[in-house]
Design an enzyme around this catalytic site. Sequence first.
Site, PDB file in Angstrom:
ATOM      1  N   GLY A  81       0.803  -1.219   0.000  1.00  0.00           N
ATOM      2  CA  GLY A  81       0.000   0.000   0.000  1.00  0.00           C
ATOM      3  C   GLY A  81       0.837   1.271   0.000  1.00  0.00           C
ATOM      4  N   HIS A 120      -1.655  -7.849   2.459  1.00  0.00           N
ATOM      5  CA  HIS A 120      -1.674  -8.355   3.846  1.00  0.00           C
ATOM      6  C   HIS A 120      -2.876  -7.861   4.640  1.00  0.00           C
ATOM      7  CE1 HIS A 120      -0.005  -4.895   6.324  1.00  0.00           C
ATOM      8  NE2 HIS A 120       0.311  -4.458   5.114  1.00  0.00           N
ATOM      9  N   ASN A 124      -8.273   4.086   8.164  1.00  0.00           N
ATOM     10  CA  ASN A 124      -7.699   2.939   8.869  1.00  0.00           C
ATOM     11  C   ASN A 124      -7.846   3.016  10.384  1.00  0.00           C
ATOM     12  OD1 ASN A 124      -5.816   5.075   8.008  1.00  0.00           O
ATOM     13  ND2 ASN A 124      -4.389   4.087   9.403  1.00  0.00           N
ATOM     14  N   CYS A 166       1.479   1.812  12.241  1.00  0.00           N
ATOM     15  CA  CYS A 166       2.744   2.452  11.917  1.00  0.00           C
ATOM     16  C   CYS A 166       3.090   3.511  12.953  1.00  0.00           C
ATOM     17  CB  CYS A 166       2.667   3.104  10.546  1.00  0.00           C
ATOM     18  SG  CYS A 166       1.829   2.082   9.363  1.00  0.00           S
ATOM     19  N   THR A 172      12.411  -7.146 -10.835  1.00  0.00           N
ATOM     20  CA  THR A 172      11.882  -8.497 -11.067  1.00  0.00           C
ATOM     21  C   THR A 172      10.622  -8.697 -10.230  1.00  0.00           C
ATOM     22  OG1 THR A 172      14.101  -9.300 -11.524  1.00  0.00           O
ATOM     23  CG2 THR A 172      12.444 -10.966 -10.945  1.00  0.00           C
TER      24      THR A 172
HETATM   25  N1  PLP Z   1      -2.987   3.069   3.559  1.00  0.00           N
HETATM   26  C1  PLP Z   1      -3.782   2.660   4.562  1.00  0.00           C
HETATM   27  C2  PLP Z   1      -5.156   3.245   4.709  1.00  0.00           C
HETATM   28  C3  PLP Z   1      -3.333   1.700   5.478  1.00  0.00           C
HETATM   29  O1  PLP Z   1      -4.122   1.307   6.478  1.00  0.00           O
HETATM   30  C4  PLP Z   1      -2.021   1.170   5.306  1.00  0.00           C
HETATM   31  C5  PLP Z   1      -1.480   0.210   6.284  1.00  0.00           C
HETATM   32  O2  PLP Z   1      -1.802   0.255   7.459  1.00  0.00           O
HETATM   33  C6  PLP Z   1      -1.247   1.604   4.221  1.00  0.00           C
HETATM   34  C7  PLP Z   1      -1.762   2.565   3.374  1.00  0.00           C
HETATM   35  C8  PLP Z   1       0.127   1.059   3.978  1.00  0.00           C
HETATM   36  O3  PLP Z   1       0.052  -0.247   3.452  1.00  0.00           O
HETATM   37  P1  PLP Z   1       1.296  -1.225   3.519  1.00  0.00           P
HETATM   38  O4  PLP Z   1       1.394  -1.700   4.924  1.00  0.00           O
HETATM   39  O5  PLP Z   1       0.955  -2.342   2.575  1.00  0.00           O
HETATM   40  O6  PLP Z   1       2.479  -0.473   3.069  1.00  0.00           O
END
Ligand code: PLP
Length: 381
Positions: free
Chosen positions: A70, A200, A150, A324, A236
């Site tokens: 993402g 994931h 999120n 995060c 790749t």
């Molecule tokens: N965008 C949103 C709304 C998310 O919830 C997340 C991950 O928590 C991401 C982007 C980032 O995705 P990734 O963990 O695959 O880099």
Amino acid sequence: MKYIYLDNAATMPINNSVLNKMIEYAKYYGNPSSIHQAGREARKLLDKSRAVIAGILGANTNEIYFSSGGTESANWALVGAAFANADKGKHIITSPIEHHAVINTCENLKKHGYEITYIPVDKYGKVDIDAIKKAIKKDTILISIMYANNEVGTLQPVYEIAKIASEHGVLFHTDAVQAVSNVPINLGELGADMLSLSAHKFAGPKGVGALYIKKGTKISPFIYGGEQERGRRAGTENVLGAVGMAEALKIACTDIMGSGANIASKRDRLINGIIDSIDGAQLNGHPTMRLPGNVNISFKNTLAQSLLMRLDSAGIAASAGSACASGSPEVSHVLLSMGVPREKAKGSIRLTLSCNTTNEDIDYVLGVMPTIVKECRSSAI
Ligand code: PLP
């Protein structure tokens, strides 16, 4: 000892069928760019996975580009569109409740001369459509608004935003990392120019995702090198990741409405149970327009870290908003943008359910929660 995983928005355990499929296909080691048999076999797997994902999302196969997840997809959408359309303008519209994958990319674009407008959200975390309309200028090139938040799970009016963007000849990207597999998505109908997803988050492997790029969208590559992904994303290809992602999406979307309704009923029982049994507990996010598995609650006179530690000791995995950011003591930028007072935001936690969550899990959480909150409150914050 009980272990109840309620952090499915951070990541999901890989689905067993997905894992088995990946193990089965691990023998296809070829490089999809090679012309020999091993290469051709890998290419076939990659193409098939792309077709499966495109089919489920209502896109054309050649509109799906694999990425590392993402974060990369969102970075690519924003930077790629910004650079490719700089001759037209340098103004980008987004919201203050986006994931850091979007916000920090926008902040970095500012250093390259781009102007960013953050559209305010209401107390439920919903963006103001009229403010988007008003913010569009002659030099606006891109609108990026997430499909679903999120942290608080609020769903955004993405169909309306896509329409507004298209009427003004502005590109529209939506970060659908939390929405894909939780709400039905048909890219043909949605009308977005770009959409980010990550495997994931729907029980696929980590480190693989995709960016949907509508045919004809002007976007520069983000990663330079070879000619992979039709010259738009070098490196790749992660064939096994793509196979796992396609399988995970297929499984997650088989009965998206039924599964969503089932999860939402447990979500509502959890929300109502907590609110009814604990004084000073308040739901964050929209009461109905929210992801089926999202529960985000502020507990007056508590601290999230202390709640999370006690929940963990009781065998419950939860989080304080975004995974995060959970390592840092910062207060959620999402809650603050929604007008939640700082003191209240500090005592807010997120519990995210999945199809693996049972009614017994909910009963257990409802059983221990009042004591945990009471202990936190009496342990002098
Ligand atoms: N965008 C949103 C709304 C998310 O919830 C997340 C991950 O928590 C991401 C982007 C980032 O995705 P990734 O963990 O695959 O880099």
